[in-house]
Design a protein around this motif. Sequence first.
Motif, mmCIF file in Angstrom:
data_model
loop_
_atom_site.group_PDB
_atom_site.id
_atom_site.type_symbol
_atom_site.label_atom_id
_atom_site.label_comp_id
_atom_site.label_asym_id
_atom_site.label_seq_id
_atom_site.Cartn_x
_atom_site.Cartn_y
_atom_site.Cartn_z
ATOM 1 N N ILE A 237 0.511 5.446 -5.144
ATOM 2 C CA ILE A 237 0.218 4.853 -3.831
ATOM 3 C C ILE A 237 -0.878 3.792 -3.969
ATOM 4 N N GLU A 238 -1.874 4.062 -4.790
ATOM 5 C CA GLU A 238 -2.876 3.014 -5.040
ATOM 6 C C GLU A 238 -2.188 1.817 -5.697
ATOM 7 N N ALA A 239 -1.324 2.108 -6.685
ATOM 8 C CA ALA A 239 -0.592 1.025 -7.360
ATOM 9 C C ALA A 239 0.221 0.233 -6.339
ATOM 10 N N GLY A 240 0.931 0.951 -5.488
ATOM 11 C CA GLY A 240 1.772 0.300 -4.473
ATOM 12 C C GLY A 240 0.948 -0.549 -3.514
ATOM 13 N N THR A 241 -0.244 -0.080 -3.190
ATOM 14 C CA THR A 241 -1.107 -0.828 -2.269
ATOM 15 C C THR A 241 -1.483 -2.182 -2.880
ATOM 16 N N PHE A 242 -1.792 -2.183 -4.181
ATOM 17 C CA PHE A 242 -2.115 -3.462 -4.835
ATOM 18 C C PHE A 242 -0.881 -4.341 -5.009
ATOM 19 N N MET A 243 0.277 -3.719 -5.168
ATOM 20 C CA MET A 243 1.510 -4.524 -5.235
ATOM 21 C C MET A 243 1.706 -5.276 -3.921
ATOM 22 N N ASN A 263 7.445 4.156 -8.664
ATOM 23 C CA ASN A 263 7.354 3.176 -7.569
ATOM 24 C C ASN A 263 8.701 2.536 -7.249
ATOM 25 N N ARG A 264 9.767 3.120 -7.776
ATOM 26 C CA ARG A 264 11.090 2.495 -7.655
ATOM 27 C C ARG A 264 11.472 2.129 -6.203
ATOM 28 N N PRO A 265 11.301 3.028 -5.222
ATOM 29 C CA PRO A 265 11.722 2.669 -3.855
ATOM 30 C C PRO A 265 10.945 1.471 -3.286
ATOM 31 N N LEU A 266 9.665 1.416 -3.588
ATOM 32 C CA LEU A 266 8.850 0.287 -3.127
ATOM 33 C C LEU A 266 9.265 -0.998 -3.839
ATOM 34 N N LEU A 267 9.446 -0.897 -5.158
ATOM 35 C CA LEU A 267 9.815 -2.087 -5.939
ATOM 36 C C LEU A 267 11.150 -2.651 -5.466
ATOM 37 N N ALA A 268 12.083 -1.760 -5.124
ATOM 38 C CA ALA A 268 13.393 -2.223 -4.641
ATOM 39 C C ALA A 268 13.230 -3.025 -3.348
ATOM 40 N N LYS A 269 12.359 -2.570 -2.471
ATOM 41 C CA LYS A 269 12.156 -3.290 -1.197
ATOM 42 C C LYS A 269 11.426 -4.618 -1.426
ATOM 43 N N LEU A 270 10.475 -4.616 -2.365
ATOM 44 C CA LEU A 270 9.783 -5.878 -2.665
ATOM 45 C C LEU A 270 10.790 -6.902 -3.203
ATOM 46 N N LEU A 293 9.897 -15.512 0.969
ATOM 47 C CA LEU A 293 10.095 -14.107 1.359
ATOM 48 C C LEU A 293 10.919 -13.988 2.627
ATOM 49 N N LYS A 294 11.736 -12.947 2.693
ATOM 50 C CA LYS A 294 12.525 -12.744 3.912
ATOM 51 C C LYS A 294 12.340 -11.327 4.476
ATOM 52 N N ALA A 295 12.605 -11.216 5.775
ATOM 53 C CA ALA A 295 12.384 -9.951 6.488
ATOM 54 C C ALA A 295 13.325 -8.866 5.962
ATOM 55 N N VAL A 296 12.851 -7.609 5.986
ATOM 56 C CA VAL A 296 13.679 -6.478 5.537
ATOM 57 C C VAL A 296 13.528 -5.305 6.508
ATOM 58 N N SER A 297 14.423 -4.332 6.355
ATOM 59 C CA SER A 297 14.316 -3.072 7.105
ATOM 60 C C SER A 297 13.962 -1.973 6.121
ATOM 61 N N VAL A 298 13.055 -1.108 6.522
ATOM 62 C CA VAL A 298 12.603 -0.023 5.653
ATOM 63 C C VAL A 298 12.608 1.280 6.438
ATOM 64 N N LYS A 299 12.977 2.366 5.752
ATOM 65 C CA LYS A 299 12.946 3.690 6.382
ATOM 66 C C LYS A 299 12.202 4.627 5.442
ATOM 67 N N THR A 300 11.187 5.308 5.928
ATOM 68 C CA THR A 300 10.467 6.239 5.054
ATOM 69 C C THR A 300 11.251 7.545 4.920
ATOM 70 N N LEU A 301 11.180 8.133 3.744
ATOM 71 C CA LEU A 301 11.908 9.373 3.449
ATOM 72 C C LEU A 301 11.129 10.141 2.382
ATOM 73 N N PRO A 302 11.426 11.435 2.212
ATOM 74 C CA PRO A 302 10.833 12.126 1.064
ATOM 75 C C PRO A 302 11.277 11.452 -0.236
ATOM 76 N N PRO A 304 13.067 10.680 -3.604
ATOM 77 C CA PRO A 304 12.840 9.322 -4.071
ATOM 78 C C PRO A 304 13.087 8.232 -3.026
ATOM 79 N N GLY A 305 12.919 8.548 -1.751
ATOM 80 C CA GLY A 305 12.993 7.519 -0.721
ATOM 81 C C GLY A 305 11.689 6.750 -0.631
ATOM 82 N N PHE A 306 11.635 5.819 0.305
ATOM 83 C CA PHE A 306 10.434 4.983 0.470
ATOM 84 C C PHE A 306 9.285 5.859 0.982
#
Length: 426
Positions: A237-243, A263-270, A293-302, A304-306
Amino acid sequence: MDKIIIQGGNNRLVGTVQIEGAKNAVLPLLAATVLASKGKTILTNVPVLSDVFTMNNVVRGLNTTVDFNQDEHEIVVDASQDITEEAPYKYVSKMRASIVVLGPILARNGHAKVSMPGGCTIGSRPIDLHLKGLEAMGAEITQTAGYIEAKADKLHGAHIYMDFPSVGATQNIMMAATLAEGTTVIENAAREPEIVDLAVLLNKMGAKIRGAGTETLTILGVKELTGTKHSVVQDRIEAGTFMVAAAMTGGDVLIQDAIWEHNRPLLAKLQEMGVSVTEEEEGIRIQSDLSRLKAVSVKTLPHPGFPTDMQAQFTALMTVVRGESTMIETVFENRFQHLEEMRRMGLHSEIMRDTARIVGGQKLQGAEVMSTDLRASAALILTGLIASGETKVSKLEHLDRGYYLFHEKLAALGANIKRVKEDDDE
Ligand code: UD1
């Protein structure tokens, strides 16, 4: 209390940032040290965070010795004496995650009394799944005067299906099962990397756990556990925050020791957004050209979800991307409080129950804002980097629970940011 002050607008982040050990891993690891009736447990790569101090106090209060060498990022716990059964309100009330001592104390002592937890105000956060699992293993649970009491002369193995893959409940049940009689199977278990890290430590202590990282955990109970040495997994999560920070400032940052798989789910969205992400030998490199950059939709999940713990920071990124982005929060209710604060900076967003729509690409202005929870505090600081003028973020006790030297790491990457005592900010 301190404030963080950011001069926004010209904060392209460039360079390398080092990631700490994971807060969400080290807290259950500390709880697990209580299970070792022989030898000492040494945890290395420990992040220096207020939540770690709190958990040290919870564990110390059980008649163990806990030595934290902050310079070495190392904690040594000796739980070889008889431990006491009560985790008092004084510490547990400070941090919800302390509930994970319930399983270990019960397994070791046959009796545990733990104060009902406190923690982030992001929804109701019940603990019914923790208790149902322990009950299935033979524990008798009562709740009185703000305390949960669990009793079982000897826990026995059980087949437990979890209605939801709760991280804390999986950890509590898994730890209790290590010393139970017979085999416990947890189905629909949480699969977070922090669960895997806990299983690795417990197995090194002598436990017999299979399946960590999958939805079925099998734990064969053993007679006793022994102290060992373990390095805490890196903080995704710290890594993701800096990403996200690199992405939203049009930056170029190497996140040292970040783990791709975690960080796979986050990297996929980036990537979907148009950010360049590259796996390098030393970590993950983020390069971003804001105009693409373009707009995306994200859904949080347990997992290996986001991850819900990246939701607030990712909404901050959504504010710089032209067009309408959508964030759906399915793990916790009431986790959009940062968006209300960002409104003070000129953000246009609409929240309907679990869905936030964010109109990005608008000019945001710096403002005085208040952290409402741990990840919200990071999201507000990141938004301050891109807003014009000055942003002051207060209530940093939330930030200090989960980020080590956050402002210093951002400053080293080129951000115009400082931390001051509240009285000195004029
Ligand atoms: C852990 C993390 C936290 C993260 C969360 C979800 C730690 C110290 N904290 O919290 O940062 O946001 O996972 O990834 O690791 N629930 C129930 N009944 C229960 C337990 C949970 O209904 O008995 C619900 C909660 O209300 C919540 C959801 O399940 O809506 C997720 O909670 P859980 O996975 O248990 O999160 P925590 O372990 O508290």
